[in-house]
Design a protein around this motif. Structure first.
Motif, PDB file in Angstrom:
ATOM      1  N   GLN A 143     -81.880  -2.023   9.538  1.00 31.58           N
ATOM      2  CA  GLN A 143     -80.680  -1.194   9.386  1.00 31.58           C
ATOM      3  C   GLN A 143     -79.806  -1.171  10.647  1.00 31.58           C
ATOM      4  OE1 GLN A 143     -81.578   3.127   9.081  1.00 31.58           O
ATOM      5  NE2 GLN A 143     -83.691   2.527   9.487  1.00 31.58           N
ATOM      6  N   PRO A 144     -78.458  -1.011  10.417  1.00 36.35           N
ATOM      7  CA  PRO A 144     -77.785  -1.005   9.122  1.00 36.35           C
ATOM      8  C   PRO A 144     -77.715  -2.417   8.552  1.00 36.35           C
ATOM      9  CG  PRO A 144     -76.176  -0.867  10.865  1.00 36.35           C
ATOM     10  CD  PRO A 144     -77.518  -0.804  11.531  1.00 36.35           C
ATOM     11  N   VAL A 145     -77.895  -2.526   7.251  1.00 34.97           N
ATOM     12  CA  VAL A 145     -78.009  -3.837   6.634  1.00 34.97           C
ATOM     13  C   VAL A 145     -77.315  -3.827   5.268  1.00 34.97           C
ATOM     14  CG1 VAL A 145     -80.233  -3.261   5.583  1.00 34.97           C
ATOM     15  CG2 VAL A 145     -79.666  -5.653   6.009  1.00 34.97           C
ATOM     16  N   SER A 146     -76.732  -4.958   4.897  1.00 34.29           N
ATOM     17  CA  SER A 146     -76.052  -5.066   3.608  1.00 34.29           C
ATOM     18  C   SER A 146     -77.041  -5.454   2.511  1.00 34.29           C
ATOM     19  CB  SER A 146     -74.937  -6.109   3.684  1.00 34.29           C
ATOM     20  OG  SER A 146     -75.495  -7.402   3.902  1.00 34.29           O
ATOM     21  N   ALA A 174     -73.707   3.335   5.284  1.00 39.08           N
ATOM     22  CA  ALA A 174     -73.498   3.485   6.727  1.00 39.08           C
ATOM     23  C   ALA A 174     -72.321   2.648   7.186  1.00 39.08           C
ATOM     24  CB  ALA A 174     -74.774   3.102   7.482  1.00 39.08           C
ATOM     25  N   GLY A 175     -71.203   2.749   6.475  1.00 40.13           N
ATOM     26  CA  GLY A 175     -70.023   1.992   6.852  1.00 40.13           C
ATOM     27  C   GLY A 175     -70.006   0.608   6.228  1.00 40.13           C
ATOM     28  N   THR A 176     -69.181  -0.272   6.797  1.00 46.93           N
ATOM     29  CA  THR A 176     -69.058  -1.629   6.271  1.00 46.93           C
ATOM     30  C   THR A 176     -69.250  -2.651   7.384  1.00 46.93           C
ATOM     31  OG1 THR A 176     -66.659  -1.576   6.602  1.00 46.93           O
ATOM     32  CG2 THR A 176     -67.490  -0.924   4.436  1.00 46.93           C
ATOM     33  N   GLU A 177     -69.610  -3.866   6.984  1.00 50.71           N
ATOM     34  CA  GLU A 177     -69.789  -4.959   7.922  1.00 50.71           C
ATOM     35  C   GLU A 177     -68.415  -5.502   8.322  1.00 50.71           C
ATOM     36  OE1 GLU A 177     -73.298  -8.169   7.996  1.00 50.71           O
ATOM     37  OE2 GLU A 177     -71.820  -8.505   6.413  1.00 50.71           O
ATOM     38  N   PRO A 178     -68.082  -5.556   9.611  1.00 50.71           N
ATOM     39  CA  PRO A 178     -66.745  -5.976  10.040  1.00 50.71           C
ATOM     40  C   PRO A 178     -66.352  -7.356   9.541  1.00 50.71           C
ATOM     41  CG  PRO A 178     -67.957  -4.996  11.865  1.00 50.71           C
ATOM     42  CD  PRO A 178     -68.932  -5.165  10.747  1.00 50.71           C
ATOM     43  N   GLU A 179     -67.282  -8.302   9.551  1.00 46.05           N
ATOM     44  CA  GLU A 179     -66.953  -9.677   9.192  1.00 46.05           C
ATOM     45  C   GLU A 179     -66.687  -9.849   7.706  1.00 46.05           C
ATOM     46  OE1 GLU A 179     -69.676  -8.737  10.717  1.00 46.05           O
ATOM     47  OE2 GLU A 179     -69.410  -9.413  12.800  1.00 46.05           O
ATOM     48  N   THR A 180     -67.444  -9.189   6.859  1.00 43.45           N
ATOM     49  CA  THR A 180     -67.356  -9.419   5.418  1.00 43.45           C
ATOM     50  C   THR A 180     -66.842  -8.225   4.625  1.00 43.45           C
ATOM     51  OG1 THR A 180     -69.630  -8.663   5.019  1.00 43.45           O
ATOM     52  CG2 THR A 180     -69.310 -10.992   5.603  1.00 43.45           C
ATOM     53  N   GLY A 181     -66.874  -7.037   5.212  1.00 47.27           N
ATOM     54  CA  GLY A 181     -66.493  -5.838   4.470  1.00 47.27           C
ATOM     55  C   GLY A 181     -67.585  -5.325   3.561  1.00 47.27           C
ATOM     56  N   ALA A 182     -68.772  -5.928   3.608  1.00 47.44           N
ATOM     57  CA  ALA A 182     -69.884  -5.492   2.764  1.00 47.44           C
ATOM     58  C   ALA A 182     -70.379  -4.116   3.212  1.00 47.44           C
ATOM     59  CB  ALA A 182     -71.031  -6.503   2.834  1.00 47.44           C
ATOM     60  N   ILE A 183     -70.791  -3.316   2.247  1.00 49.93           N
ATOM     61  CA  ILE A 183     -71.317  -1.985   2.553  1.00 49.93           C
ATOM     62  C   ILE A 183     -72.675  -2.119   3.239  1.00 49.93           C
ATOM     63  CG2 ILE A 183     -72.102   0.200   1.581  1.00 49.93           C
ATOM     64  CD1 ILE A 183     -70.138  -0.212  -0.696  1.00 49.93           C
ATOM     65  N   ILE A 224     -79.014 -17.837  -2.013  1.00 52.80           N
ATOM     66  CA  ILE A 224     -78.106 -16.736  -2.285  1.00 52.80           C
ATOM     67  C   ILE A 224     -76.719 -17.266  -2.579  1.00 52.80           C
ATOM     68  CG2 ILE A 224     -77.085 -14.631  -1.352  1.00 52.80           C
ATOM     69  CD1 ILE A 224     -80.060 -14.457  -1.922  1.00 52.80           C
ATOM     70  N   PRO A 225     -76.093 -16.858  -3.693  1.00 48.64           N
ATOM     71  CA  PRO A 225     -74.747 -17.339  -4.025  1.00 48.64           C
ATOM     72  C   PRO A 225     -73.750 -16.962  -2.935  1.00 48.64           C
ATOM     73  CG  PRO A 225     -75.746 -16.209  -5.896  1.00 48.64           C
ATOM     74  CD  PRO A 225     -76.622 -15.965  -4.718  1.00 48.64           C
ATOM     75  N   SER A 226     -72.769 -17.831  -2.727  1.00 43.68           N
ATOM     76  CA  SER A 226     -71.721 -17.570  -1.755  1.00 43.68           C
ATOM     77  C   SER A 226     -70.500 -17.019  -2.461  1.00 43.68           C
ATOM     78  CB  SER A 226     -71.340 -18.868  -1.020  1.00 43.68           C
ATOM     79  OG  SER A 226     -70.195 -18.667  -0.215  1.00 43.68           O
ATOM     80  N   PHE A 227     -69.875 -16.013  -1.854  1.00 43.95           N
ATOM     81  CA  PHE A 227     -68.688 -15.405  -2.432  1.00 43.95           C
ATOM     82  C   PHE A 227     -67.501 -15.552  -1.502  1.00 43.95           C
ATOM     83  CE2 PHE A 227     -72.263 -13.345  -4.433  1.00 43.95           C
ATOM     84  CZ  PHE A 227     -71.906 -13.342  -5.773  1.00 43.95           C
ATOM     85  N   ASP A 228     -67.567 -16.520  -0.588  1.00 45.11           N
ATOM     86  CA  ASP A 228     -66.445 -16.767   0.307  1.00 45.11           C
ATOM     87  C   ASP A 228     -65.293 -17.383  -0.480  1.00 45.11           C
ATOM     88  OD1 ASP A 228     -67.935 -15.861   2.404  1.00 45.11           O
ATOM     89  OD2 ASP A 228     -68.694 -17.863   2.933  1.00 45.11           O
TER      90      ASP A 228
END
Length: 239
Positions: A143-146, A174-183, A224-228
């Protein structure tokens, strides 16, 4: 007997019956209006009815609320609650009925704290599935982890399990990941209480039992599928 006399006698009998009925009804003058569809509640024995309701409350129930749902005067409810509390104390039961924060609720008696802690810290964990325990462990140590990171470490999708952990109050956003916006997610104070920990620094060391985290994560990410989003504007997903 004339028709007028018969009518007068019938009226007297009806009036007497109504008066008797009113005298026999419980005093509900100061009780709030009963909820729709609750016919018959007022005829239940008060103390057992209070016990039944208080067994399912999530927070202390006020005397006003109990009086409303049981269709009784508040003073009758208040008296019954105090008598129940005294009865439990006199009998030495493993629980007691307390007035806390303006309402009444059942609580485990302080003398049996050790027994309750033993159940909470040991038996309660068994109710989580193996998948939930694994997911909770990943969140606790990373943690924190998506969600995608947790899925990568476990090698399977964890969305459903994460929802379960959120509902149980063991993890929180616990907020979002700056690079991806993931929770991002982290464990809660409730998690520490259930585990009997004062802080995350008391989590047991896992290094001796696990391979290098980077190696595990690198291998897992391949599936893991990519969503980029690429330059054409189309999202890249596995089908």
């Amino acid at each position: 007997m004339s028709g007028g006399e018969a009518g007068s006698q019938a009226y007297d009998v009806t009036e007497s019956v109504l008066e008797d009925g009113l005298r026999e009804r419980p005093d509900t003058a100061d009780a709030p209006d009963a909820p729709a569809g609750a016919l018959g509640v007022a005829e239940l024995a008060l103390k057992p009815a209070l016990e039944a309701v208080l067994m399912v409350v999530d927070e202390p129930a006020t005397e006003e609320h109990l009086a409303k749902v049981l269709q009784r005067p508040r003073r009758s409810v208040a008296l019954a609650l105090r008598e129940l509390s005294d009865d439990y104390a006199r009998q030495g039961r493993g629980f007691d009925l307390r007035l806390v924060a303006g309402g009444w609720r059942f609580y485990s008696r302080a003398e049996y704290t050790d027994a309750v802690e033993s159940f909470v810290l040991d038996g309660q964990q068994a109710r989580l599935t193996q998948a939930a325990l694994e997911t909770l462990a990943v969140v606790a140590y990373r943690q924190p982890v998506s969600r995608s990171r947790v899925s990568a470490v476990r090698g399977v999708n964890c969305d459903g399990v994460m929802r379960t952990l959120l509902q149980r109050g063991l993890v929180e956003e616990a907020g979002t990941e700056p690079e991806t916006g993931a929770i991002l997610y982290r464990t809660t104070n409730y998690f520490l209480e259930r585990m009997g920990l004062r802080g995350l620094d008391e989590l047991p060391e896992l290094a001796p039992f696990l391979p290098e985290a980077d190696a595990v994560e690198g291998d897992s990410l391949e599936g893991i599928p990519s969503f980029d989003v690429d330059d054409s504007g189309d999202s890249q997903t596995d089908h």
